[in-house]
Design a protein around this motif. Sequence first.
Motif, PDB file in Angstrom:
ATOM      1  N   GLY A  29       0.810  -1.211   0.000  1.00 58.80           N
ATOM      2  CA  GLY A  29       0.000   0.000   0.000  1.00 58.80           C
ATOM      3  C   GLY A  29       0.843   1.260   0.000  1.00 58.80           C
ATOM      4  O   GLY A  29       0.520   2.240  -0.682  1.00 58.80           O
ATOM      5  N   THR A  30       1.937   1.250   0.750  1.00 60.06           N
ATOM      6  CA  THR A  30       2.844   2.405   0.785  1.00 60.06           C
ATOM      7  C   THR A  30       3.433   2.667  -0.592  1.00 60.06           C
ATOM      8  O   THR A  30       3.500   3.821  -1.052  1.00 60.06           O
ATOM      9  N   PHE A  31       3.855   1.596  -1.258  1.00 57.65           N
ATOM     10  CA  PHE A  31       4.426   1.730  -2.600  1.00 57.65           C
ATOM     11  C   PHE A  31       3.413   2.335  -3.573  1.00 57.65           C
ATOM     12  O   PHE A  31       3.742   3.244  -4.354  1.00 57.65           O
ATOM     13  N   PHE A  51       3.306   5.953   3.906  1.00 60.27           N
ATOM     14  CA  PHE A  51       3.370   4.867   4.883  1.00 60.27           C
ATOM     15  C   PHE A  51       2.322   5.050   5.976  1.00 60.27           C
ATOM     16  O   PHE A  51       1.592   4.107   6.322  1.00 60.27           O
ATOM     17  N   PHE A  52       2.226   6.254   6.521  1.00 63.11           N
ATOM     18  CA  PHE A  52       1.259   6.539   7.583  1.00 63.11           C
ATOM     19  C   PHE A  52      -0.162   6.271   7.101  1.00 63.11           C
ATOM     20  O   PHE A  52      -0.971   5.646   7.807  1.00 63.11           O
ATOM     21  N   THR A  53      -0.484   6.731   5.895  1.00 65.47           N
ATOM     22  CA  THR A  53      -1.835   6.559   5.354  1.00 65.47           C
ATOM     23  C   THR A  53      -2.141   5.091   5.100  1.00 65.47           C
ATOM     24  O   THR A  53      -3.264   4.632   5.346  1.00 65.47           O
ATOM     25  N   ALA A  54      -1.157   4.336   4.601  1.00 64.88           N
ATOM     26  CA  ALA A  54      -1.356   2.908   4.354  1.00 64.88           C
ATOM     27  C   ALA A  54      -1.630   2.159   5.654  1.00 64.88           C
ATOM     28  O   ALA A  54      -2.525   1.310   5.722  1.00 64.88           O
ATOM     29  N   VAL A  55      -0.869   2.484   6.692  1.00 63.67           N
ATOM     30  CA  VAL A  55      -1.082   1.843   7.999  1.00 63.67           C
ATOM     31  C   VAL A  55      -2.450   2.211   8.552  1.00 63.67           C
ATOM     32  O   VAL A  55      -3.180   1.360   9.071  1.00 63.67           O
ATOM     33  N   SER A  56      -2.824   3.486   8.426  1.00 58.73           N
ATOM     34  CA  SER A  56      -4.120   3.942   8.925  1.00 58.73           C
ATOM     35  C   SER A  56      -5.263   3.241   8.202  1.00 58.73           C
ATOM     36  O   SER A  56      -6.288   2.913   8.807  1.00 58.73           O
ATOM     37  N   ALA A  57      -5.093   2.995   6.900  1.00 56.64           N
ATOM     38  CA  ALA A  57      -6.151   2.347   6.114  1.00 56.64           C
ATOM     39  C   ALA A  57      -6.257   0.863   6.434  1.00 56.64           C
ATOM     40  O   ALA A  57      -7.350   0.340   6.656  1.00 56.64           O
ATOM     41  N   ILE A  58      -5.140   0.152   6.468  1.00 60.43           N
ATOM     42  CA  ILE A  58      -5.179  -1.297   6.705  1.00 60.43           C
ATOM     43  C   ILE A  58      -5.576  -1.594   8.151  1.00 60.43           C
ATOM     44  O   ILE A  58      -6.156  -2.638   8.458  1.00 60.43           O
ATOM     45  N   SER A  59      -5.281  -0.660   9.066  1.00 65.08           N
ATOM     46  CA  SER A  59      -5.680  -0.842  10.461  1.00 65.08           C
ATOM     47  C   SER A  59      -7.065  -0.264  10.730  1.00 65.08           C
ATOM     48  O   SER A  59      -7.524  -0.256  11.879  1.00 65.08           O
ATOM     49  N   VAL A  65      -2.742  12.419   7.684  1.00 59.22           N
ATOM     50  CA  VAL A  65      -1.818  13.555   7.680  1.00 59.22           C
ATOM     51  C   VAL A  65      -2.038  14.436   6.458  1.00 59.22           C
ATOM     52  O   VAL A  65      -1.520  15.547   6.386  1.00 59.22           O
ATOM     53  N   VAL A  66      -2.798  13.927   5.476  1.00 57.52           N
ATOM     54  CA  VAL A  66      -3.204  14.713   4.312  1.00 57.52           C
ATOM     55  C   VAL A  66      -4.700  14.484   4.108  1.00 57.52           C
ATOM     56  O   VAL A  66      -5.235  13.441   4.483  1.00 57.52           O
ATOM     57  N   ASP A  67      -5.378  15.469   3.527  1.00 57.59           N
ATOM     58  CA  ASP A  67      -6.825  15.333   3.329  1.00 57.59           C
ATOM     59  C   ASP A  67      -7.121  14.299   2.252  1.00 57.59           C
ATOM     60  O   ASP A  67      -6.592  14.374   1.134  1.00 57.59           O
ATOM     61  N   THR A  68      -7.969  13.343   2.573  1.00 55.06           N
ATOM     62  CA  THR A  68      -8.258  12.233   1.658  1.00 55.06           C
ATOM     63  C   THR A  68      -8.951  12.706   0.387  1.00 55.06           C
ATOM     64  O   THR A  68      -8.666  12.230  -0.711  1.00 55.06           O
ATOM     65  N   GLY A  69      -9.868  13.661   0.515  1.00 57.64           N
ATOM     66  CA  GLY A  69     -10.653  14.088  -0.638  1.00 57.64           C
ATOM     67  C   GLY A  69      -9.909  14.964  -1.623  1.00 57.64           C
ATOM     68  O   GLY A  69     -10.226  14.956  -2.818  1.00 57.64           O
ATOM     69  N   GLY A 402      -6.692  17.145  16.383  1.00 59.21           N
ATOM     70  CA  GLY A 402      -5.937  17.998  15.471  1.00 59.21           C
ATOM     71  C   GLY A 402      -4.442  17.825  15.517  1.00 59.21           C
ATOM     72  O   GLY A 402      -3.714  18.532  14.807  1.00 59.21           O
ATOM     73  N   LEU A 403      -3.962  16.882  16.326  1.00 62.86           N
ATOM     74  CA  LEU A 403      -2.516  16.714  16.469  1.00 62.86           C
ATOM     75  C   LEU A 403      -1.887  15.984  15.285  1.00 62.86           C
ATOM     76  O   LEU A 403      -0.738  16.264  14.923  1.00 62.86           O
ATOM     77  N   THR A 404      -2.612  15.061  14.674  1.00 56.18           N
ATOM     78  CA  THR A 404      -2.031  14.176  13.653  1.00 56.18           C
ATOM     79  C   THR A 404      -1.389  14.949  12.507  1.00 56.18           C
ATOM     80  O   THR A 404      -0.293  14.605  12.055  1.00 56.18           O
ATOM     81  N   THR A 405      -2.061  15.978  12.023  1.00 59.59           N
ATOM     82  CA  THR A 405      -1.523  16.735  10.881  1.00 59.59           C
ATOM     83  C   THR A 405      -0.268  17.517  11.238  1.00 59.59           C
ATOM     84  O   THR A 405       0.467  17.949  10.338  1.00 59.59           O
ATOM     85  N   ASP A 406      -0.016  17.725  12.534  1.00 67.65           N
ATOM     86  CA  ASP A 406       1.160  18.488  12.968  1.00 67.65           C
ATOM     87  C   ASP A 406       2.271  17.595  13.518  1.00 67.65           C
ATOM     88  O   ASP A 406       3.260  18.099  14.070  1.00 67.65           O
ATOM     89  N   LEU A 407       2.140  16.274  13.376  1.00 66.14           N
ATOM     90  CA  LEU A 407       3.137  15.356  13.919  1.00 66.14           C
ATOM     91  C   LEU A 407       4.476  15.503  13.205  1.00 66.14           C
ATOM     92  O   LEU A 407       4.530  15.759  11.993  1.00 66.14           O
ATOM     93  N   SER A 408       5.551  15.343  13.955  1.00 70.22           N
ATOM     94  CA  SER A 408       6.880  15.267  13.351  1.00 70.22           C
ATOM     95  C   SER A 408       7.028  13.915  12.664  1.00 70.22           C
ATOM     96  O   SER A 408       6.154  13.038  12.792  1.00 70.22           O
ATOM     97  N   GLU A 409       8.114  13.729  11.935  1.00 66.41           N
ATOM     98  CA  GLU A 409       8.302  12.455  11.246  1.00 66.41           C
ATOM     99  C   GLU A 409       8.413  11.294  12.231  1.00 66.41           C
ATOM    100  O   GLU A 409       7.836  10.230  12.017  1.00 66.41           O
ATOM    101  N   ILE A 410       9.135  11.500  13.313  1.00 64.63           N
ATOM    102  CA  ILE A 410       9.248  10.439  14.320  1.00 64.63           C
ATOM    103  C   ILE A 410       7.892  10.212  14.989  1.00 64.63           C
ATOM    104  O   ILE A 410       7.538   9.085  15.363  1.00 64.63           O
ATOM    105  N   GLY A 411       7.110  11.285  15.115  1.00 63.46           N
ATOM    106  CA  GLY A 411       5.769  11.156  15.679  1.00 63.46           C
ATOM    107  C   GLY A 411       4.848  10.355  14.772  1.00 63.46           C
ATOM    108  O   GLY A 411       4.047   9.547  15.243  1.00 63.46           O
ATOM    109  N   LYS A 412       4.966  10.569  13.459  1.00 61.66           N
ATOM    110  CA  LYS A 412       4.151   9.816  12.506  1.00 61.66           C
ATOM    111  C   LYS A 412       4.479   8.318  12.560  1.00 61.66           C
ATOM    112  O   LYS A 412       3.586   7.473  12.523  1.00 61.66           O
ATOM    113  N   ILE A 413       5.763   8.014  12.641  1.00 60.59           N
ATOM    114  CA  ILE A 413       6.176   6.611  12.727  1.00 60.59           C
ATOM    115  C   ILE A 413       5.656   5.989  14.026  1.00 60.59           C
ATOM    116  O   ILE A 413       5.166   4.854  14.030  1.00 60.59           O
TER     117      ILE A 413
END
Length: 452
Positions: A29-31, A51-59, A65-69, A402-413
Amino acid sequence: MISKSKDRKKPISPPKFLALGFSAIIIAGTFLLELPLSSADGTRTPLIDAFFTAVSAISVTGLVVVDTGTHWSTFGQIVLLILFQLGGLGFMTSATWIALMLNRRISLRERMILQEAMGQYQIQGIVDLIRKVLVYAFTIEGIGAMLLAFRFWREMPFDEALYLGIFQSVSIFNNAGFDLLGSIHGPFAGFPVYGTDPYLNIVNIALIFLGGIGFIVMFDIMEYPKCRKLSLHSKVVLSMTGALIVIGAVMLFLLEFNHSAAMGHLSLPQKIMASIFQSITSRSGGISTIDIESLQQSSQFFLIMLMFIGAAPGSTGGGIKVTTFAILIGAVIAMIKGKRDVVLFRNRISQAVVYRSVTLTVLALIVLVGFSMFLAATEDSQFLAILFEAVSAFGTCGLSMGLTTDLSEIGKITVAILMFLGRLGPLTLAYALNRRGHKELYRHPEGRIIIG
């Protein structure tokens, strides 16, 4: 040497297979999401965001972190739809359906993996169960898609309304929490724009509820007119789900009644409807009809507790599950009354199940405490928002302050790992990482420890 070679040839255990399977789908999914074809503007999406979006979708979580629409193209949105359909039903369920379509025989090992994935105690009838799961899921999603499409038809051409209805129905039934409303009402608009629409509220509540009670309960309800009997599992799920919905709705109604930033400006019927919706969706739905960030801290903390409990076993939802919570309450009541056994609906719960429930809850708390402390060190935000986001990720709920969109890279992981752990389950992951245990040939002497 012979024994070592045999150990190497031992098949992968079902929990480990499920963990590896979900990991493989996340990589795929990430690819796909990273490809320029998947973004609306034709540019390559950053790897960490894909990667974050793929994990969020499969889970089936719904944190984004980005607007889906607006960010994803039609291709990217279809990839997401496939991911959270696989995540909601389980990739083994989908693979079994393909095998059945091809008239392929399901092996004993595959049945064992399905048993683990569906959380069943016995392997008998597992393939028939998968058939029913798919029929019921696609039927409910199809009905939901048409009901939603007719509502969205007021605002757009029918073909666009049908596409939106299909996407939202699959997303909401699987408790995924993704929405395409940003393309209509602006990025990250979500369902608050329809907070006072009774039709959409009722349809969405029905989809979240049916996805959250689990397929086993749905089968029992469908068979009830014939056999006039519900299993213990269904009784516990329905009673506990009903109690949590009522308690949650009443608490939110009282806490936010005069709070103008959230529900204070609504009429009395609208306040009741909003309270019921937030109570139901907080246990894994992932969509909301009010701005979660505008709620009072007491309401936000109460939602954290509901997200931690989650939905039912064998459902598309997450959390420690309502049955685990029911067993814990039963154990507390039994201890207070000085009784030896945990009894629910005049049925004694085995000690092994009670231990499993306690273990699952303790592991979940340890995971949340550890990850929340880590996020508090890496992210510049209030701790309540960090805790809310961590529990939402682990409970695969998808609500956000509202925190998710402002996460750092380590926070997203970090949050992505939490979503993966929440979908797989800490106990399943522990079994997957643990070597196959051996039966103990002796018992230690009993000791006494003072507690309390």
